[in-house]
Structure formats: C-alpha cells, structure tokens
Design a protein around this motif. Structure first.
Motif, PDB file in Angstrom:
ATOM      1  N   CYS A  74       4.979  -0.356  -6.251  1.00  0.00           N
ATOM      2  CA  CYS A  74       4.243   0.813  -5.767  1.00  0.00           C
ATOM      3  C   CYS A  74       4.766   2.075  -6.479  1.00  0.00           C
ATOM      4  O   CYS A  74       5.839   2.045  -7.099  1.00  0.00           O
ATOM      5  N   PRO A  75       4.025   3.175  -6.432  1.00  0.00           N
ATOM      6  CA  PRO A  75       4.447   4.408  -7.106  1.00  0.00           C
ATOM      7  C   PRO A  75       5.850   4.871  -6.678  1.00  0.00           C
ATOM      8  O   PRO A  75       6.622   5.342  -7.525  1.00  0.00           O
ATOM      9  N   GLU A  76       6.176   4.750  -5.385  1.00  0.00           N
ATOM     10  CA  GLU A  76       7.494   5.214  -4.924  1.00  0.00           C
ATOM     11  C   GLU A  76       8.618   4.367  -5.517  1.00  0.00           C
ATOM     12  O   GLU A  76       9.643   4.881  -5.944  1.00  0.00           O
ATOM     13  N   CYS A  77       8.433   3.037  -5.546  1.00  0.00           N
ATOM     14  CA  CYS A  77       9.469   2.165  -6.111  1.00  0.00           C
ATOM     15  C   CYS A  77       9.566   2.298  -7.616  1.00  0.00           C
ATOM     16  O   CYS A  77      10.648   2.136  -8.194  1.00  0.00           O
ATOM     17  N   ARG A  78       8.463   2.632  -8.276  1.00  0.00           N
ATOM     18  CA  ARG A  78       8.495   2.850  -9.718  1.00  0.00           C
ATOM     19  C   ARG A  78       9.325   4.075 -10.081  1.00  0.00           C
ATOM     20  O   ARG A  78       9.892   4.148 -11.159  1.00  0.00           O
ATOM     21  N   LYS A  79       9.387   5.050  -9.167  1.00  0.00           N
ATOM     22  CA  LYS A  79      10.162   6.260  -9.417  1.00  0.00           C
ATOM     23  C   LYS A  79      11.663   5.994  -9.386  1.00  0.00           C
ATOM     24  O   LYS A  79      12.440   6.728  -9.989  1.00  0.00           O
ATOM     25  N   CYS A  92       3.704  -4.389  -2.779  1.00  0.00           N
ATOM     26  CA  CYS A  92       4.864  -4.008  -3.587  1.00  0.00           C
ATOM     27  C   CYS A  92       5.924  -5.106  -3.498  1.00  0.00           C
ATOM     28  O   CYS A  92       6.300  -5.524  -2.403  1.00  0.00           O
TER      29      CYS A  92
END
Length: 96
Positions: free
Chosen positions: A90-95, A50
C-alpha cells in the motif's frame, strides 16, 4: 478499545454474521492463513491487500466481464462465482 456490551459474546457475533451471510447481506473473505474478514459490500468488486500491513481495499477491474467470458469460452466452465485478489504494498508501506 472496543465498547463493552453486556451479555455479548464472540459466539453471538459470529452467529449474527452467519445469519447475515445466509441472507446475502454480508460475505466472508479469506485474507490469508486462517484469517477472515466480513464485508457488507455485496456488489461485484475485487480486492487489493497489502502484503506488509494487511490493509484491504475494494477496487473495480475494468473489462472484468470480458475476462470472465474469455475464461468461460476457453475452459468450458459456466462461472458462477469469482473472487479476485491483488497483492502488493500500500502507499503507506511503500513510504517506509
């Protein structure tokens, strides 16, 4: 917080990691400018990192052998070692 071990220095830790590398039980990965990570997964695999939080994930790339064979054929090199890194969010940072 990390547990405290009496008489354990960072030098001891790094010397131990160096020994593990020589025994092919661990490897050092470059994760950016002067930043490294050690891993014990010695199987052939690639990494996703990420670009925001720095998290690293192991992945397998389909048809990686045919990609390596193609590069050998077109370059004339005999590939001895390879490292693939993929960078993104990463999925968390995309949120966020």
């Amino acid at each position: 917080m990390l547990p405290s071990y009496p008489n354990m220095s960072f030098a001891t830790v790094y010397k131990t990691l160096e020994i593990l590398q020589k025994l092919n039980l661990a490897r050092m990965l470059s994760t950016g400018e002067d930043s490294f990570r050690f891993e014990a997964n010695m199987s052939e695999h690639q990494h996703l990192q990420c670009t925001c939080c720095g998290a690293i994930m192991d992945i397998s790339v389909p048809n990686e052998e045919s990609l390596t064979a193609s590069i050998e054929a077109s370059s004339g090199y005999a590939i001895q070692k390879k490292e693939f890194y993929f960078f993104g969010l990463c999925p968390e940072c995309r949120k966020k």
